[in-house]
Scaffold this motif. Structure first.
Motif, mmCIF file in Angstrom:
data_model
loop_
_atom_site.group_PDB
_atom_site.id
_atom_site.type_symbol
_atom_site.label_atom_id
_atom_site.label_comp_id
_atom_site.label_asym_id
_atom_site.label_seq_id
_atom_site.Cartn_x
_atom_site.Cartn_y
_atom_site.Cartn_z
ATOM 1 N N ARG A 6 16.058 3.334 -13.104
ATOM 2 C CA ARG A 6 14.603 3.359 -13.334
ATOM 3 C C ARG A 6 14.296 4.389 -14.422
ATOM 4 O O ARG A 6 13.603 5.388 -14.200
ATOM 5 N N ASP A 8 12.424 4.416 -17.101
ATOM 6 C CA ASP A 8 11.029 4.674 -17.475
ATOM 7 C C ASP A 8 10.336 5.573 -16.452
ATOM 8 O O ASP A 8 9.532 6.441 -16.813
ATOM 9 N N LEU A 9 10.662 5.355 -15.169
ATOM 10 C CA LEU A 9 10.046 6.177 -14.128
ATOM 11 C C LEU A 9 10.577 7.603 -14.143
ATOM 12 O O LEU A 9 9.868 8.543 -13.764
ATOM 13 N N ILE A 24 4.934 10.791 -4.796
ATOM 14 C CA ILE A 24 5.337 9.386 -4.832
ATOM 15 C C ILE A 24 4.812 8.759 -3.538
ATOM 16 O O ILE A 24 5.386 8.977 -2.461
ATOM 17 N N GLU A 164 1.742 11.797 -10.721
ATOM 18 C CA GLU A 164 1.433 10.967 -9.551
ATOM 19 C C GLU A 164 2.029 9.571 -9.734
ATOM 20 O O GLU A 164 1.772 8.896 -10.737
ATOM 21 N N LEU A 165 2.820 9.147 -8.772
ATOM 22 C CA LEU A 165 3.376 7.802 -8.756
ATOM 23 C C LEU A 165 2.912 7.106 -7.481
ATOM 24 O O LEU A 165 2.938 7.700 -6.402
ATOM 25 N N ASP A 166 2.474 5.846 -7.614
ATOM 26 C CA ASP A 166 2.036 5.099 -6.437
ATOM 27 C C ASP A 166 2.764 3.762 -6.402
ATOM 28 O O ASP A 166 3.725 3.535 -7.158
ATOM 29 N N ARG A 168 1.924 0.872 -7.440
ATOM 30 C CA ARG A 168 1.880 0.157 -8.717
ATOM 31 C C ARG A 168 2.871 0.765 -9.701
ATOM 32 O O ARG A 168 3.536 0.051 -10.458
ATOM 33 N N SER A 169 2.994 2.094 -9.683
ATOM 34 C CA SER A 169 3.928 2.755 -10.598
ATOM 35 C C SER A 169 5.361 2.355 -10.314
ATOM 36 O O SER A 169 6.192 2.272 -11.227
ATOM 37 N N LEU A 170 5.673 2.111 -9.023
ATOM 38 C CA LEU A 170 7.048 1.832 -8.623
ATOM 39 C C LEU A 170 7.450 0.376 -8.810
ATOM 40 O O LEU A 170 8.621 0.030 -8.597
ATOM 41 N N SER A 173 9.413 -3.422 -13.613
ATOM 42 C CA SER A 173 8.905 -4.055 -14.832
ATOM 43 C C SER A 173 9.664 -5.363 -15.058
ATOM 44 O O SER A 173 10.692 -5.630 -14.428
#
Length: 879
Positions: A6, A8-9, A24, A164-166, A168-170, A173
């Motif tokens: 991951r 990009d994350l 997260i 902040e990761l939620d 949607r962030s996880l 892609s």
């Protein structure tokens, strides 16, 4: 399982080392654990320090910080952990953790996984404190949670110190999803796979489970595209397809996995049989069910939450006897002596009688003293058992009582003790000894005096060592140490204290012995062993700082008692502000009477030495507030006695007499307890002061002689010296100087007055003049002169006109000479410590010895005295 980097994350983690907090927040199956695993690998490659905490299936809120401390290599569990469900315990541990973090080299990432299992007001407060620390340490807090963390982040967001990761962030892609497709080797068409990726909105677990099925050709991509349920239903459906692909016999075996908190080979082998257990582990690997490492046992794993939830639901629908499996797991763990884990499985069955029975066989209340993670929560759950079961599991109920007392719920603890005593089998003699022991323990927690008969019985109960287990022996000796201290039987207190420390270690409960050096140090102090007391408390202070941190409650208590010994010798404590702050802080916590009494008396003595009666009254008012809030009747009694003493010494005889009269008519809740106990002046001594002011010398002497004849007063060196000096002052007022001289010399021969010096100053200028005149006529080589010279020097500092003869030249050790020379250069304690390669506490210890030898109370006075006696030139020579 297939794992796509991951990248990009992970970029925000790499480019924002300035972030104080990274959250997260996403439901199960979103890829949090995978992301954290990759983060940890990245941090390792970059050479950054990381502290990782993963909760167990049955974890207490306080274990969060304890696990953090363990993760950074801090060993041991402090006494404060005995009260883990109070917010102030978290404050103590926060201070400790911050201190440990500041000692780490380079940037550190603190990673807390599955925070939802820890989440509580205290845990949120803890992480909030860590994230908002100023000045900010080189630390980044990473919190992963299925639910909202609820940590205040607005200020961090404004300062750019937040990531902040939620959910949607996880999401995967399109590029990551395609990489996953290629990794799986399914040969699936990219366009069709992209359509499915859109359907599940990039949900990680759904993508991975689908690829397992597609690779095994257990489902077609069209079936997945036509599925009409929610994402969670999709994950459950995919889990079902994977499981249903197994044979009926294997499916039944997979359902049993839902009964276990984690799949530990020895536990599953004992419950299912070796062959079936091996087959279960093979099935999980063959079907590629998502798992994570759990626990410290080899091969111990935990199924992914989504799969575990599906298996539990399926097991219930198939009427799998989960309780029987969990009960068998509990039985195996019990046979292995893993009591906490056995109780956990017992509680999982919902059968409180089963869980209580395990706790009973494990020793009941003894389990509380073994300090295992999760035990306090288990005893809270066991408290839900019906009262009609109390008679079957009395030792477990005693554990409920002890746990309640440690949480500060004294009324509940006493109620539980009363109920178990009512249903206990009178023929069970072993239980009767344990009831006596826990009853005595409740006396300590509720600030009541244990009767002499009860103490004698406790001694008899452990007289046959072969019949006493290590935990009961240690706790009994602990109580005998405390009771002996309160009864002024100091030799016995020291004896039992040392035995208890060894017994707690034999019981593998070192944390249970953490406070015993405090009792031993006090017993040595009041028993006349000043040097031993200083050494005991100094060593324990250094140990507490190293193991718990400088701001831990136990550290503060130890330093408070150590300061008391320093003040008694006539030197100022290292930091007066510390005494004030420690008193207020410990007054809000679960400290017991003795440390509060020590801090109160120390502050009052220093205020009076400065002639500041206003400050003394402020301190007394603070103590009254604490005493009322904590229901400490002895602290109220001590406040009253100190106030009367202040009034008498300041010449306010009328007010003092009125308060004495009111005190005489006041009933304390425990009449057998001396309201002032080891410290302060007995009421008769205050009455004698009043009589002295009125000129009733004969009556005053009668009261003082009666007090000095009391064996308890004779054993208490500090009190005996104070009373003797009060009597000598009375004799001087009567102009019976011959008797006064004889009593002074007798006092010098029977007590180490060279170490207990401050009482000589506190008796005022009349005694000071008499003392100086008397010592001037003594042989300087005599023992009496050597004993009286140090208090005489101290008197000369407070009453300069009283001195009749010069004192002997002061001798400083080599290190003390170096300290005073650096002090003369204007260096701070920290700078001196650095120059001499010692700790700041060691510098403070040397300074207190220098002040004591010089008979001064300030740094300036010490330098001046050294100049006058030529000590500074000698110091420079030794440097």
């Amino acid at each position: 399982m297939f794992e796509v980097p991951r990248e990009d994350l992970l970029k925000p983690f790499a480019r924002t080392p300035a972030a104080s907090l990274i959250t997260i927040e996403a439901p199960a199956g979103s890829g949090k654990t995978t992301l954290l695993r990759q983060l940890r690998k990245q941090l390792s490659r970059r050479g950054l320090r990381q502290v990782h905490v993963q909760p167990g299936a049955y974890t207490d809120e306080p274990d969060l910080l304890q696990n953090l401390l363990d993760a950074i290599g801090v060993s041991g569990r402090s006494a404060e952990l005995e009260l883990p469900h109070r917010d102030d315990a978290f404050e103590t541990f926060t201070d400790r953790f911050v201190q440990e973090l500041t000692t780490l080299a380079g940037h550190t990432f603190v990673i807390v996984d599955d925070f939802h299992r820890y989440k509580s007001a205290s845990a949120i407060k803890l992480l909030t404190t860590l994230a908002h620390l100023e000045p900010r340490p080189p630390v980044t807090i990473v919190v992963a949670s299925r639910a909202a963390c609820d940590i205040p982040v607005s200020a961090l967001r404004l300062r750019g110190r937040l990531v902040e990761l939620d959910q949607r962030s996880l999401k995967f892609s399109e590029r990551e999803a395609d990489a996953l497709r290629e990794m799986s080797g399914t040969g699936l068409d990219k366009a069709i796979w992209t359509a499915f990726w859109k359907k599940v909105d990039g949900w990680a677990v759904a993508l991975q489970l689908a690829l397992i099925l597609l690779r095994e050709r257990k489902i077609g991509i069209s079936d997945l595209l036509n599925f009409s349920g929610t994402q969670r239903e999709m994950a459950s459906y995919l889990s079902q397809l994977i499981v249903d692909g197994a044979s009926e016999q294997d499916r039944a075996l997979l359902y049993t996995a839902a009964a276990f908190d984690s799949l530990r080979p020895d536990v599953t082998g004992a419950v299912l049989g070796r062959a079936r257990a091996d087959r279960l582990h093979d099935l999980i690997a063959t079907l590629a069910l998502p798992t994570e490492i759990a626990g410290k046992q080899p091969g111990e794993i935990r199924l992914h939450g989504v799969v575990s939830e599906f298996l539990k639901a399926r097991a219930q629908s198939k009427r799998v006897d989960m309780r029987a499996l969990q009960a068998n797991a509990a039985a195996f763990l019990e046979s292995s002596g893993e009591w906490r884990k056995a109780i956990r499985y017992g509680l999982s069955t919902g059968d409180l009688a089963l869980a209580a029975g395990i706790a009973e066989r494990g020793g009941g209340w003894r389990l509380v003293y073994r300090g295992e993670e999760g035990t306090p929560r288990q005893f809270r759950d066991l408290a839900k058992m019906p009262r009609e079961l109390y008679g079957n599991y009395p030792r477990t109920v005693l554990g409920l009582s002890v746990s309640a007392a440690k949480r500060g719920e004294i009324d509940l603890a006493l109620d539980l003790l009363e109920k178990v005593a009512a249903v206990a089998d009178p023929a069970d003699l072993a239980l009767a000894t344990e009831l006596r022991l826990i009853s005595a323990l409740m006396d300590l927690y509720s600030d009541r005096q244990t009767s002499p008969e009860a103490i004698e019985q406790l001694e008899k109960d452990i007289s046959k060592d072969t019949e006493v287990d290590a935990v009961r022996l240690a706790l009994t000796q602990n109580l005998l140490c405390f009771c002996s201290l309160q009864a002024a039987n100091f030799k016995a207190a020291i004896h039992y204290g040392r035995l208890s420390v060894a017994a707690f270690r034999d019981a593998r409960s070192d944390f249970g012995a953490a406070h015993l050096p405090l009792h031993i140090g006090q017993a040595e102090f009041f028993g006349g062993q000043m040097d031993n007391a200083r050494a005991t408390l100094q060593q324990h202070s250094e140990h507490c700082i190293e193991e718990l941190g400088a701001t831990a409650d136990l550290t503060l208590i130890t330093q408070a008692l150590l300061s008391e010994t320093i003040i008694e010798q006539g030197a100022p404590p290292p930091d007066r502000a510390f005494l004030r702050e420690a008193f207020i802080r410990l007054g809000k916590r679960d400290s017991w009477f003795d440390p509060l009494a020590s801090l109160l008396v120390s502050q009052i003595r220093l205020a009076l030495a400065d002639g500041d009666s206003t400050e003394a009254e402020v301190i007394l008012s603070q103590a009254e507030d604490i005493a009322h809030r904590r229901h400490y009747h002895r602290l109220l009694g001590l406040v009253r006695q100190l106030r009367i003493e202040i009034l008498l010494k300041s010449g306010q005889t009328r007010d003092a007499e009125q308060l004495l009269g009111l005190a005489a008519g006041t009933k304390v809740s425990s009449p057998a307890y001396d309201p002032v106990n080891l410290r302060g002046s007995p009421s008769e001594a205050l009455q004698a002061r009043l009589l002295l002011d009125k000129g009733a010398y004969g009556e005053a002497l009668l009261l003082l002689d009666a007090l000095l004849a009391d064996p308890a007063a004779a054993r208490n060196a500090q009190r005996s010296i104070r009373l003797s000096l009060q009597k000598i002052r009375t004799l001087v007022a009567m102009e019976d100087t011959g008797k006064a001289r004889a009593d002074l010399e007798r006092l010098a021969l029977t007590h180490r007055v060279d170490l207990y010096r401050l009482p000589f100053v506190e008796e005022g200028p009349v005694l000071a003049r008499f003392m100086s005149e008397h010592i001037a006529g003594l042989d300087p080589q005599s023992l009496i002169h050597r004993r009286l010279a140090p208090p005489s020097d101290l008197i000369a500092c407070h009453y300069p006109g009283a001195r009749a003869a010069p004192s002997e030249l002061v001798h400083l050790t080599g290190t003390e000479a170096q300290v005073i020379s650096l002090l003369e250069k204007g260096k701070t304690n920290k700078e001196i410590a650095r120059d001499l390669s010692v700790t700041v506490n060691t510098v403070k210890f040397h300074l207190s010895n220098i002040f004591r030898k010089l008979g001064v109370s300030t740094r300036t006075a010490a330098i001046t005295t050294c100049r006058e006696q030529g000590l500074l030139s000698a110091a420079f020579g030794r440097s």
